[in-house]
Structures are given as structure tokens and as C-alpha cells.
Design a protein around this motif. Sequence first.
Motif, mmCIF file in Angstrom:
data_model
loop_
_atom_site.group_PDB
_atom_site.id
_atom_site.type_symbol
_atom_site.label_atom_id
_atom_site.label_comp_id
_atom_site.label_asym_id
_atom_site.label_seq_id
_atom_site.Cartn_x
_atom_site.Cartn_y
_atom_site.Cartn_z
ATOM 1 N N GLU A 169 0.841 -1.195 0.000
ATOM 2 C CA GLU A 169 0.000 0.000 0.000
ATOM 3 C C GLU A 169 0.884 1.256 0.000
ATOM 4 O O GLU A 169 0.598 2.230 -0.690
ATOM 5 C CB GLU A 169 -0.974 -0.017 1.193
ATOM 6 C CG GLU A 169 -2.225 0.798 0.908
ATOM 7 C CD GLU A 169 -3.373 0.552 1.899
ATOM 8 O OE1 GLU A 169 -4.074 1.526 2.206
ATOM 9 O OE2 GLU A 169 -3.555 -0.600 2.355
ATOM 10 N N LEU B 106 2.295 1.631 -3.497
ATOM 11 C CA LEU B 106 1.272 2.162 -4.407
ATOM 12 C C LEU B 106 1.160 3.675 -4.234
ATOM 13 O O LEU B 106 1.044 4.423 -5.217
ATOM 14 C CB LEU B 106 -0.075 1.498 -4.100
ATOM 15 C CG LEU B 106 -1.194 1.713 -5.119
ATOM 16 C CD1 LEU B 106 -0.836 1.070 -6.453
ATOM 17 C CD2 LEU B 106 -2.495 1.125 -4.605
ATOM 18 N N LEU B 107 1.222 4.131 -2.991
ATOM 19 C CA LEU B 107 1.146 5.561 -2.706
ATOM 20 C C LEU B 107 2.324 6.296 -3.366
ATOM 21 O O LEU B 107 2.138 7.293 -4.071
ATOM 22 C CB LEU B 107 1.186 5.768 -1.185
ATOM 23 C CG LEU B 107 0.993 7.195 -0.678
ATOM 24 C CD1 LEU B 107 -0.449 7.637 -0.880
ATOM 25 C CD2 LEU B 107 1.345 7.292 0.809
ATOM 26 N N SER C 222 2.049 6.199 -7.293
ATOM 27 C CA SER C 222 1.014 7.040 -7.894
ATOM 28 C C SER C 222 1.374 8.517 -7.767
ATOM 29 O O SER C 222 0.993 9.323 -8.598
ATOM 30 C CB SER C 222 -0.347 6.760 -7.256
ATOM 31 O OG SER C 222 -0.348 7.187 -5.909
ATOM 32 N N GLY D 229 4.391 9.505 -10.402
ATOM 33 C CA GLY D 229 3.978 9.543 -11.803
ATOM 34 C C GLY D 229 4.870 8.763 -12.748
ATOM 35 O O GLY D 229 4.764 8.904 -13.957
ATOM 36 N N TYR D 230 5.772 7.924 -12.211
ATOM 37 C CA TYR D 230 6.581 7.064 -13.066
ATOM 38 C C TYR D 230 5.968 5.674 -13.123
ATOM 39 O O TYR D 230 5.294 5.236 -12.187
ATOM 40 C CB TYR D 230 8.026 6.957 -12.560
ATOM 41 C CG TYR D 230 8.800 8.226 -12.716
ATOM 42 C CD1 TYR D 230 9.048 8.737 -13.988
ATOM 43 C CD2 TYR D 230 9.273 8.908 -11.612
ATOM 44 C CE1 TYR D 230 9.758 9.911 -14.143
ATOM 45 C CE2 TYR D 230 9.982 10.090 -11.759
ATOM 46 C CZ TYR D 230 10.226 10.585 -13.025
ATOM 47 O OH TYR D 230 10.921 11.741 -13.178
ATOM 48 N N ASN D 231 6.242 4.992 -14.197
ATOM 49 C CA ASN D 231 5.734 3.649 -14.417
ATOM 50 C C ASN D 231 6.346 2.680 -13.405
ATOM 51 O O ASN D 231 5.665 1.837 -12.844
ATOM 52 C CB ASN D 231 6.118 3.231 -15.840
ATOM 53 C CG ASN D 231 5.183 2.182 -16.391
ATOM 54 O OD1 ASN D 231 4.161 1.865 -15.787
ATOM 55 N ND2 ASN D 231 5.541 1.635 -17.527
ATOM 56 N N LEU E 222 3.517 0.243 -10.968
ATOM 57 C CA LEU E 222 2.122 0.356 -10.552
ATOM 58 C C LEU E 222 1.336 -0.896 -10.931
ATOM 59 O O LEU E 222 0.526 -1.398 -10.150
ATOM 60 C CB LEU E 222 1.476 1.568 -11.222
ATOM 61 C CG LEU E 222 1.355 2.861 -10.430
ATOM 62 C CD1 LEU E 222 0.677 3.917 -11.277
ATOM 63 C CD2 LEU E 222 0.587 2.655 -9.133
ATOM 64 N N SER E 223 1.584 -1.409 -12.139
ATOM 65 C CA SER E 223 0.792 -2.562 -12.586
ATOM 66 C C SER E 223 1.088 -3.810 -11.744
ATOM 67 O O SER E 223 0.211 -4.650 -11.551
ATOM 68 C CB SER E 223 1.024 -2.842 -14.069
ATOM 69 O OG SER E 223 2.383 -3.079 -14.321
#
Lengths: 157, 157
Positions: free
Chosen positions: B34, B37-38, B41, B44-46, B63-64
Motif C-alpha cells: 500500500e 502504491l502511494l 502514484s 507519476g513514473y511507471n 504500478l501494474s
Amino acid sequence: MIGEKTEQLLLENQENLVIPAENVATVLYTHGLEHALLVLSKVGYNQIPVLDHEDRFIGVIGLSDVVNKMMGLTGLDVAALENLTVADVMEVNIPCITHNDVEEILHQLVNRPFLPQVDENGVFTGIVTRKEILKSVNHLAHQLERRYDLVEKVTVH
Amino acid sequence: MIGEKTEQLLLENQENLVIPAENVATVLYTHGLEHALLVLSKVGYNQIPVLDHEDRFIGVIGLSDVVNKMMGLTGLDVAALENLTVADVMEVNIPCITHNDVEEILHQLVNRPFLPQVDENGVFTGIVTRKEILKSVNHLAHQLERRYDLVEKVTVH
């Protein structure tokens, strides 16, 4: 201004420069965000194109756009995605290309992971990615001094 | 093999090619998903680098990778992230660079969004991104025929 021979070397494999629309994952601006998240996580790309119902390109959406909407004050909340659509979070005013203008492509790809290509009616026809342009750059870098002697120009003062 | 003058033009702004570690968002392999993920996000990078407690580079997380863990049979489930750490989803065996080898960088960036740079102890010192190399490529493409006459080599049969 990019020289003619430089451009020729970059475009020698130009048939592969554009990934055609039928091979690119997209979403409609009316799709729900949970659907968009599913598509985005499966394709493994940072961002994908957003189309309207006439296949016109209208923007891009990224995983982080969706995840940011799930970030509440008390942590992650999937319910926050309900009733939201792609149109609510997509980024618009994305530069598009209409033909293989290498100078424009190289310039725009500094700031974007891919460039959408559209026809004269704005219909989405494909994308040019950093990956594909970097293949061309590798070709240029390796072939340049194999094919040409680089002779310093005489500067006239 | 990349020619000497080509490499020189690509590296003329080499002081900017590597983004130093202190300016790169990273996570520890022991961080919860978690938290990852924070961070992901927000930056803003992959993908971002994963480090151990001695600042050594050990992998990347995207992120994926996190979102895929949330995808259950009945839809998105945040609770699925509980008790999982970065180590459970990170990608390992990522090619690293130790110095500015342009040929290696151009080659590897075809398939990866960035390359981690490490010192002789494996300690993370920065990244080379597609964005930075594409700035160098723009410089090369624009300067090449301004500075040099490209004279076709005579092929000896």
C-alpha cells in the motif's frame, strides 16, 4: 533542423515506427474507471489512448490517474471509483502526429511515452513509442560511421 | 559498434544523462504494497527502483505489479495487499550500468523505461531514463550535419 542523411538513417526501418491502431489497447471515454484499471494493469503500459465512439483520439489515461482517485484520506478506497468514467480523469490536449515527421517525433517523445497518430478526421490510426524510435536511434548510431566519413565542416569567419 | 564522433555528440551533455540517486523516488523491499502504491502514484513514473537497507539496488516495482495483486475474481480488492511487501511483486535481474557506456545504454533502453546505475558495491547511484537519452539524441540529430559533411565511404570490392 535535422539533416537529410540523418533522417534517412532514422527512417530506414520506418515501416515499424508506427504501431497500427488494431494492435494498441484503448478505452472509450465513457468506460468506467474500474474497467480502465483492468485494461491498464493487463497491458503493462503506463498510459493508453482514449477514443470516442467514432474512433477519434481524444486523450490518454494512465494507471496513476486511476489510482490517485482511489487515494482517500483514510487510505485506498475502491468504492471511490464508482460512477467515475475515463472522461473524469483522462489527460487531454496531447500532441498528435499525422505523418512520419522525425524532427517532431524526436522532439515530442522527450516528454511523452508515446505519440498518437491520427488521420485528417482525427481518427486514431496508431502510436509511435519511445521503444520504436530508440530502435531507429540504435540503427542510426551503429550505421552512421560505418557508412559515412564525418568530415568537419570548415567554418568561415 | 558506435563510432567515436557519434558517441561524442551523444555525450556532449553527459553531465545530465544520469539522474542522481537523491533525486529518484525509491522503495525498500520490506515496504508494504500500500505504501509502494502511494509512492508510485505520486511520482507519476511507471516503475521505481527497489533498494535494500544498505542502499543497494535489487529490483524495480511498477504500478501494474501492485494493481495486479488487487485484481481478484470478484473485482478490485484492496485487502489483498495486506501482509504483502515490495519483495513479493518486484521484478529482479534488471540490467544495471556502472559507467556511461552509450552503446549499452542505447541498447538496453529499447526494452526498459530506465536503467539503474550502481557503484562497484552494488550501491544505487542513479538512473538513466529514456527521457534523458532522447534529449541527447535530439542534440545528435540536430548537430550532426551542421558540424560534419557526411561523405559516403568508398566500398572496396
